[in-house]
Design a protein around this motif. Structure first.
Motif, PDB file in Angstrom:
ATOM      1  N   GLY A 189       0.809  -1.213   0.000  1.00 13.88           N
ATOM      2  CA  GLY A 189       0.000   0.000   0.000  1.00 13.88           C
ATOM      3  C   GLY A 189       0.839   1.258   0.000  1.00 13.88           C
ATOM      4  O   GLY A 189       0.457   2.276  -0.586  1.00 13.88           O
ATOM      5  N   ALA A 190       1.995   1.184   0.651  1.00 10.40           N
ATOM      6  CA  ALA A 190       2.900   2.337   0.708  1.00 10.40           C
ATOM      7  C   ALA A 190       3.818   2.415  -0.512  1.00 10.40           C
ATOM      8  O   ALA A 190       4.651   3.320  -0.594  1.00 10.40           O
ATOM      9  N   GLY A 191       3.680   1.479  -1.429  1.00 11.18           N
ATOM     10  CA  GLY A 191       4.535   1.463  -2.609  1.00 11.18           C
ATOM     11  C   GLY A 191       5.927   0.936  -2.339  1.00 11.18           C
ATOM     12  O   GLY A 191       6.837   1.117  -3.155  1.00 11.18           O
ATOM     13  N   ARG A 192       6.102   0.255  -1.199  1.00 16.44           N
ATOM     14  CA  ARG A 192       7.425  -0.252  -0.820  1.00 16.44           C
ATOM     15  C   ARG A 192       7.504  -1.755  -1.116  1.00 16.44           C
ATOM     16  O   ARG A 192       7.634  -2.606  -0.253  1.00 16.44           O
ATOM     17  N   VAL A 193       7.419  -2.054  -2.408  1.00 18.40           N
ATOM     18  CA  VAL A 193       7.366  -3.447  -2.844  1.00 18.40           C
ATOM     19  C   VAL A 193       8.650  -4.181  -2.501  1.00 18.40           C
ATOM     20  O   VAL A 193       8.628  -5.388  -2.196  1.00 18.40           O
ATOM     21  N   ALA A 194       9.779  -3.488  -2.504  1.00 11.00           N
ATOM     22  CA  ALA A 194      11.052  -4.145  -2.175  1.00 11.00           C
ATOM     23  C   ALA A 194      11.018  -4.693  -0.749  1.00 11.00           C
ATOM     24  O   ALA A 194      11.551  -5.783  -0.479  1.00 11.00           O
ATOM     25  N   GLU A 195      10.394  -3.970   0.169  1.00 10.88           N
ATOM     26  CA  GLU A 195      10.279  -4.467   1.543  1.00 10.88           C
ATOM     27  C   GLU A 195       9.369  -5.684   1.613  1.00 10.88           C
ATOM     28  O   GLU A 195       9.630  -6.631   2.361  1.00 10.88           O
ATOM     29  N   ALA A 196       8.301  -5.655   0.839  1.00  7.92           N
ATOM     30  CA  ALA A 196       7.425  -6.820   0.780  1.00  7.92           C
ATOM     31  C   ALA A 196       8.191  -8.025   0.260  1.00  7.92           C
ATOM     32  O   ALA A 196       8.075  -9.140   0.797  1.00  7.92           O
ATOM     33  N   ARG A 197       8.990  -7.817  -0.758  1.00 10.86           N
ATOM     34  CA  ARG A 197       9.782  -8.901  -1.327  1.00 10.86           C
ATOM     35  C   ARG A 197      10.793  -9.450  -0.316  1.00 10.86           C
ATOM     36  O   ARG A 197      11.011 -10.663  -0.245  1.00 10.86           O
ATOM     37  N   ARG A 198      11.397  -8.558   0.454  1.00  8.15           N
ATOM     38  CA  ARG A 198      12.362  -9.021   1.457  1.00  8.15           C
ATOM     39  C   ARG A 198      11.684  -9.908   2.497  1.00  8.15           C
ATOM     40  O   ARG A 198      12.245 -10.918   2.932  1.00  8.15           O
ATOM     41  N   LEU A 199      10.483  -9.524   2.922  1.00  8.50           N
ATOM     42  CA  LEU A 199       9.772 -10.348   3.891  1.00  8.50           C
ATOM     43  C   LEU A 199       9.454 -11.717   3.277  1.00  8.50           C
ATOM     44  O   LEU A 199       9.664 -12.761   3.917  1.00  8.50           O
ATOM     45  N   ILE A 200       8.969 -11.717   2.047  1.00 11.87           N
ATOM     46  CA  ILE A 200       8.619 -12.977   1.383  1.00 11.87           C
ATOM     47  C   ILE A 200       9.851 -13.864   1.233  1.00 11.87           C
ATOM     48  O   ILE A 200       9.809 -15.073   1.531  1.00 11.87           O
ATOM     49  N   ASP A 201      10.962 -13.282   0.778  1.00 11.79           N
ATOM     50  CA  ASP A 201      12.186 -14.074   0.604  1.00 11.79           C
ATOM     51  C   ASP A 201      12.679 -14.626   1.926  1.00 11.79           C
ATOM     52  O   ASP A 201      13.156 -15.769   2.011  1.00 11.79           O
ATOM     53  N   GLY A 202      12.560 -13.817   2.983  1.00  9.57           N
ATOM     54  CA  GLY A 202      12.982 -14.275   4.299  1.00  9.57           C
ATOM     55  C   GLY A 202      12.163 -15.463   4.776  1.00  9.57           C
ATOM     56  O   GLY A 202      12.692 -16.421   5.363  1.00  9.57           O
ATOM     57  N   ARG A 203      10.867 -15.428   4.501  1.00 11.58           N
ATOM     58  CA  ARG A 203      10.018 -16.551   4.910  1.00 11.58           C
ATOM     59  C   ARG A 203      10.329 -17.792   4.073  1.00 11.58           C
ATOM     60  O   ARG A 203      10.309 -18.913   4.593  1.00 11.58           O
ATOM     61  N   ARG A 204      10.636 -17.620   2.805  1.00  9.07           N
ATOM     62  CA  ARG A 204      10.997 -18.781   1.988  1.00  9.07           C
ATOM     63  C   ARG A 204      12.277 -19.432   2.502  1.00  9.07           C
ATOM     64  O   ARG A 204      12.390 -20.664   2.555  1.00  9.07           O
ATOM     65  N   ASN A 205      13.226 -18.612   2.883  1.00 13.74           N
ATOM     66  CA  ASN A 205      14.476 -19.154   3.428  1.00 13.74           C
ATOM     67  C   ASN A 205      14.215 -19.895   4.736  1.00 13.74           C
ATOM     68  O   ASN A 205      14.810 -20.953   4.992  1.00 13.74           O
ATOM     69  N   TRP A 206      13.328 -19.358   5.555  1.00 11.77           N
ATOM     70  CA  TRP A 206      13.002 -20.021   6.832  1.00 11.77           C
ATOM     71  C   TRP A 206      12.347 -21.372   6.595  1.00 11.77           C
ATOM     72  O   TRP A 206      12.645 -22.345   7.292  1.00 11.77           O
ATOM     73  N   LEU A 207      11.463 -21.465   5.599  1.00 15.02           N
ATOM     74  CA  LEU A 207      10.792 -22.726   5.319  1.00 15.02           C
ATOM     75  C   LEU A 207      11.779 -23.830   4.969  1.00 15.02           C
ATOM     76  O   LEU A 207      11.504 -25.014   5.202  1.00 15.02           O
ATOM     77  N   ALA A 208      12.925 -23.448   4.440  1.00 16.19           N
ATOM     78  CA  ALA A 208      13.923 -24.440   4.046  1.00 16.19           C
ATOM     79  C   ALA A 208      14.833 -24.865   5.193  1.00 16.19           C
ATOM     80  O   ALA A 208      15.621 -25.798   5.048  1.00 16.19           O
ATOM     81  N   GLU A 209      14.711 -24.190   6.326  1.00 14.01           N
ATOM     82  CA  GLU A 209      15.582 -24.524   7.456  1.00 14.01           C
ATOM     83  C   GLU A 209      15.175 -25.841   8.105  1.00 14.01           C
ATOM     84  O   GLU A 209      13.979 -26.155   8.198  1.00 14.01           O
ATOM     85  N   PRO A 210      16.139 -26.624   8.582  1.00 17.36           N
ATOM     86  CA  PRO A 210      15.805 -27.877   9.287  1.00 17.36           C
ATOM     87  C   PRO A 210      14.978 -27.587  10.539  1.00 17.36           C
ATOM     88  O   PRO A 210      15.271 -26.664  11.292  1.00 17.36           O
ATOM     89  N   GLY A 211      13.927 -28.352  10.721  1.00 18.31           N
ATOM     90  CA  GLY A 211      13.115 -28.203  11.922  1.00 18.31           C
ATOM     91  C   GLY A 211      11.990 -27.203  11.802  1.00 18.31           C
ATOM     92  O   GLY A 211      11.097 -27.167  12.667  1.00 18.31           O
ATOM     93  N   ALA A 212      11.984 -26.382  10.753  1.00 18.46           N
ATOM     94  CA  ALA A 212      10.922 -25.378  10.620  1.00 18.46           C
ATOM     95  C   ALA A 212       9.558 -26.030  10.499  1.00 18.46           C
ATOM     96  O   ALA A 212       8.547 -25.481  10.942  1.00 18.46           O
TER      97      ALA A 212
END
Length: 449
Positions: free
Chosen positions: A324-347
């Protein structure tokens, strides 16, 4: 051995500690902030009581605040490391196991343990309340209803705490589609205690789900002194008030509530309030209303939190704010961070893993696609999820922002057959909804329709 007001033993507790426990449960049932102080008093009076530590752990988890949960886990682990659960009752062992599961991120196991507890001890109000909130956080409407319904017969009509149980039951009924029964049950709870804000909240939901915005506004207006301040649901019930106004065609009123209550300079910045603010502004965004300044302030609040993976429902509303604020790069960083977490052992051991993988991330991707005008991608992501969105928590009213996103994408992508299905579904449930009527009119005026 000391006992609480329901006759349950308080292992390693005193009469003073039992009084603090009773006071804490009373505050919890009515969503009073004083519950925190009461639990602190309980811990000081009974530092070796398992129920005291379980209670503190529950408070640490239910607010969906990662920092609070981490602090609660540290304190609980220090207690559990030196405690032999074989010495206490089965009920207290189940409280201890449920708290440990929740702090480890396994909400569904914690929920199941509390259901086992209340099957044996249906008058454990703490276990019923916490289980009910877990059912809400995991979007389990049948259990949200039946956990309380299954215990009600153990509560006499003149018990002072039967009222809050009725308020909980009303919300479970509403989320399960029993709107008349829900409103009647919630009204019975409010008649017992006019400050039962969860029951008031349940009734507000019934009006929302039936598109009775004028009735809902009148209901909240008539009881404003009872719900509009001094409790943990104040902001959320104001959100309902603003939602009625917006849906009734009074956007200025909705924004006035937003600025004075939902998000402003003095807001606490807690997740439960920020997501209400995002859900409100997103509806303006779908309508093409420019709220750049409000979005910027809200995105700043989410960014300041820098939350780790904890609750996918919160992540989606953070992404709403960034988009909504036009800060798509921040949205992308959050999404990428969650994808990386999903790949962690034990997640995969935590409930939020499935919530994030199956629902949270596709919804976040859809919000980013919507911001870029890629409505076909929005359709591809949200259409398969439209009947599964409950799996990452929240209420029907909260998740409707995403259902409306799907309607908008269908209209804007020219997929009129799917738009017709979506609008027909909505209109059949809420024929008087202005949004549904306007959407139907837009579809009728579309080329080829």
């Amino acid at each position: 051995m000391a006992t609480d007001r329901y006759g349950h033993d308080l292992y390693n507790g005193t009469a003073e500690a039992a009084a603090h426990l009773d006071r804490a449960v009373e505050h919890l049932l009515f969503f009073r902030p004083e519950v925190t102080e009461a639990v602190d008093d309980l811990l000081r009076a009974a530092p070796a009581a398992p129920v005291a530590h379980a209670f503190a752990a529950y408070l640490g988890v239910l607010g969906t605040e990662p920092t609070a949960a981490a602090a609660a886990r540290k304190r609980f682990d220090a207690f559990a490391a030196g405690f032999d659960t074989s010495k206490c009752s089965a009920r207290e062992r189940l409280h201890t196991a449920a708290a440990a599961s929740l702090l480890a991120g396994d909400l569904r196991r914690g929920s199941a343990l509390l259901e086992e507890l209340t099957t044996a001890c249906p008058r454990d109000a703490l276990a019923l309340f916490v289980g009910h909130q877990l059912d809400f956080l995991t979007g389990d409407a049948p259990r949200l209803r039946d956990r309380i319904g299954g215990a009600l017969s153990a509560w006499e009509d003149d018990d002072p705490h039967r009222g809050p149980l009725l308020g909980m039951y009303a919300f479970g009924l509403e989320e399960s589609g029993h709107y008349t029964h829900a409103r009647e049950t919630g009204s019975a709870a409010v008649e017992r205690n006019r400050h039962d804000v969860w029951a008031i909240h349940a009734i507000a939901h019934t009006y929302e789900m039936q598109g009775r915005f004028a009735d809902g506004t009148a209901f909240l207006d008539a009881r404003a002194a009872d719900w509009s301040g001094g409790n943990f649901l104040t902001v959320h019930n104001w959100w309902h008030y603003a939602l009625y106004a917006l849906e009734a065609g009074r956007p200025d009123t909705a924004l006035g509530v937003y600025d004075t209550t939902l998000h402003h300079g003095g807001s606490r910045g807690v997740a439960m309030e920020l997501l209400d603010a995002a859900a409100m502004l997103w509806r303006f965004h779908l309508a093409g209303s420019d709220q750049t300044g409000r979005w910027e302030a809200l995105a700043d609040a989410w960014s300041a939190r820098a939350d780790p993976p904890f609750y996918a429902f919160n992540d989606v509303h953070a992404v709403m704010s960034y988009v909504g604020a036009g800060r798509v790069a921040e949205a992308r960083r959050l999404i990428d961070g969650r994808r990386n977490w999903l790949a962690e052992p034990g997640a995969h051991m935590v409930t939020n893993h499935a919530m994030t993988a199956d629902v949270g991330l596709p919804v976040c991707e859809a919000l980013v696609a919507y911001a870029g005008g890629d409505h076909d991608t929005v359709m591809d992501l949200l259409w398969p999820l439209r009947r599964r969105l409950h799996e990452f928590g929240g209420s029907h009213a909260q998740r409707d922002a995403l259902q409306q996103t799907l309607v908008e994408a269908a209209l804007r992508s020219g997929r009129h057959d799917l738009a017709r299905v979506l609008i027909s579904e909505r209109t059949a449930l809420r024929p008087d909804s202005p949004y549904n009527r306007l959407s139907a009119a837009r579809l009728a005026g579309s080329p080829g329709e």
